[in-house]
Scaffold this motif. Structure first.
Motif, PDB file in Angstrom:
ATOM      1  N   TYR A  68       0.829  -1.201   0.000  1.00  0.00           N
ATOM      2  CA  TYR A  68       0.000   0.000   0.000  1.00  0.00           C
ATOM      3  C   TYR A  68       0.862   1.250   0.000  1.00  0.00           C
ATOM      4  O   TYR A  68       1.875   1.311   0.685  1.00  0.00           O
ATOM      5  N   ASN A  69       0.440   2.238  -0.747  1.00  0.00           N
ATOM      6  CA  ASN A  69       1.060   3.551  -0.717  1.00  0.00           C
ATOM      7  C   ASN A  69       0.387   4.370   0.369  1.00  0.00           C
ATOM      8  O   ASN A  69      -0.725   4.059   0.803  1.00  0.00           O
ATOM      9  N   GLN A 122      -0.020   4.754   6.672  1.00  0.00           N
ATOM     10  CA  GLN A 122       1.238   5.426   7.036  1.00  0.00           C
ATOM     11  C   GLN A 122       2.178   4.362   7.565  1.00  0.00           C
ATOM     12  O   GLN A 122       2.302   4.155   8.754  1.00  0.00           O
ATOM     13  N   SER A 123       2.835   3.701   6.651  1.00  0.00           N
ATOM     14  CA  SER A 123       3.648   2.542   6.987  1.00  0.00           C
ATOM     15  C   SER A 123       5.001   2.938   7.568  1.00  0.00           C
ATOM     16  O   SER A 123       5.530   3.997   7.271  1.00  0.00           O
ATOM     17  N   GLY A 124       5.535   2.091   8.403  1.00  0.00           N
ATOM     18  CA  GLY A 124       6.880   2.289   8.918  1.00  0.00           C
ATOM     19  C   GLY A 124       6.930   3.110  10.188  1.00  0.00           C
ATOM     20  O   GLY A 124       5.932   3.382  10.828  1.00  0.00           O
ATOM     21  N   ALA A 125       8.133   3.520  10.526  1.00  0.00           N
ATOM     22  CA  ALA A 125       8.375   4.213  11.791  1.00  0.00           C
ATOM     23  C   ALA A 125       8.541   5.709  11.566  1.00  0.00           C
ATOM     24  O   ALA A 125       9.470   6.324  12.052  1.00  0.00           O
ATOM     25  N   VAL A 163       8.187  16.211   2.351  1.00  0.00           N
ATOM     26  CA  VAL A 163       7.935  15.345   1.205  1.00  0.00           C
ATOM     27  C   VAL A 163       6.715  15.905   0.481  1.00  0.00           C
ATOM     28  O   VAL A 163       5.666  16.108   1.094  1.00  0.00           O
ATOM     29  N   GLN A 164       6.865  16.178  -0.817  1.00  0.00           N
ATOM     30  CA  GLN A 164       5.771  16.757  -1.593  1.00  0.00           C
ATOM     31  C   GLN A 164       4.920  15.671  -2.221  1.00  0.00           C
ATOM     32  O   GLN A 164       5.444  14.683  -2.746  1.00  0.00           O
ATOM     33  N   LEU A 165       3.609  15.860  -2.174  1.00  0.00           N
ATOM     34  CA  LEU A 165       2.633  14.925  -2.728  1.00  0.00           C
ATOM     35  C   LEU A 165       1.825  15.688  -3.776  1.00  0.00           C
ATOM     36  O   LEU A 165       0.858  16.374  -3.449  1.00  0.00           O
ATOM     37  N   ALA A 166       2.217  15.583  -5.038  1.00  0.00           N
ATOM     38  CA  ALA A 166       1.643  16.405  -6.104  1.00  0.00           C
ATOM     39  C   ALA A 166       0.268  15.918  -6.542  1.00  0.00           C
ATOM     40  O   ALA A 166       0.052  14.719  -6.730  1.00  0.00           O
ATOM     41  N   TYR A 205       0.683   7.755  -4.253  1.00  0.00           N
ATOM     42  CA  TYR A 205       1.704   7.020  -5.003  1.00  0.00           C
ATOM     43  C   TYR A 205       3.064   7.104  -4.308  1.00  0.00           C
ATOM     44  O   TYR A 205       4.100   6.966  -4.940  1.00  0.00           O
ATOM     45  N   LEU A 206       3.040   7.318  -2.994  1.00  0.00           N
ATOM     46  CA  LEU A 206       4.259   7.402  -2.206  1.00  0.00           C
ATOM     47  C   LEU A 206       4.284   6.273  -1.190  1.00  0.00           C
ATOM     48  O   LEU A 206       3.295   6.047  -0.478  1.00  0.00           O
ATOM     49  N   MET A 207       5.401   5.564  -1.133  1.00  0.00           N
ATOM     50  CA  MET A 207       5.556   4.506  -0.144  1.00  0.00           C
ATOM     51  C   MET A 207       6.740   4.895   0.747  1.00  0.00           C
ATOM     52  O   MET A 207       7.865   4.949   0.279  1.00  0.00           O
TER      53      MET A 207
END
Length: 132
Positions: A30-31, A53-56, A109-112, A128-130
């Motif tokens: 998942y993104n 919102q994956s990860g730490a 981090v930009q999310l266009a 589209y961001l992982m």
């Protein structure tokens, strides 16, 4: 707090401080997605919730690009993971999020073009961001 039948006992305390810590989760495949909160009202009020919102990493700030005056407008952290703002910019929306990964220095981090021109409440849009 989740014990059955204890609601009246807890109400006697009124407002209480609660300590918590975020537990990193992993959503394989998942993104990061931006869900438009159900209380949002096109085009008067926008509330978003980052999901998967994956990860730490933690999101410390969210901003929206306002193309007509060429500047970033900050969103308010309303509660939990909900970020909101009155009178969001018109058109498709580009976000930037300030993230902190494992206590390191914050980075943007930009999310266009995440939200389309006519976004709808209750819908989740892919960034589209992982991040992990």
């Amino acid at each position: 707090m989740a014990t059955s039948g204890m609601a009246n006992h807890l109400l006697a305390y009124g407002v209480v401080d609660v300590e918590y810590r975020r537990v990193p989760c992993t959503y394989y495949g998942y993104n990061l997605m931006i869900k438009v909160h159900e209380h949002s009202r096109f085009c008067n009020y926008l509330a978003i919730v980052p999901i998967y919102q994956s990860g730490a990493f933690d999101i410390e700030a969210v901003e929206v690009w306002q193309a007509d005056c060429k500047e970033w407008r900050g969103m308010r952290k309303a509660y939990g993971a909900v970020w909101d703002m009155p009178n969001p910019p018109k058109g498709s929306l580009t976000f930037r999020v300030q993230v902190i990964l494992n206590g390191e220095a914050a980075k943007w981090v930009q999310l266009a073009d995440v939200l389309p021109d006519e976004w709808k409440a209750g819908i989740a849009y892919d960034t589209y961001l992982m991040l992990d």
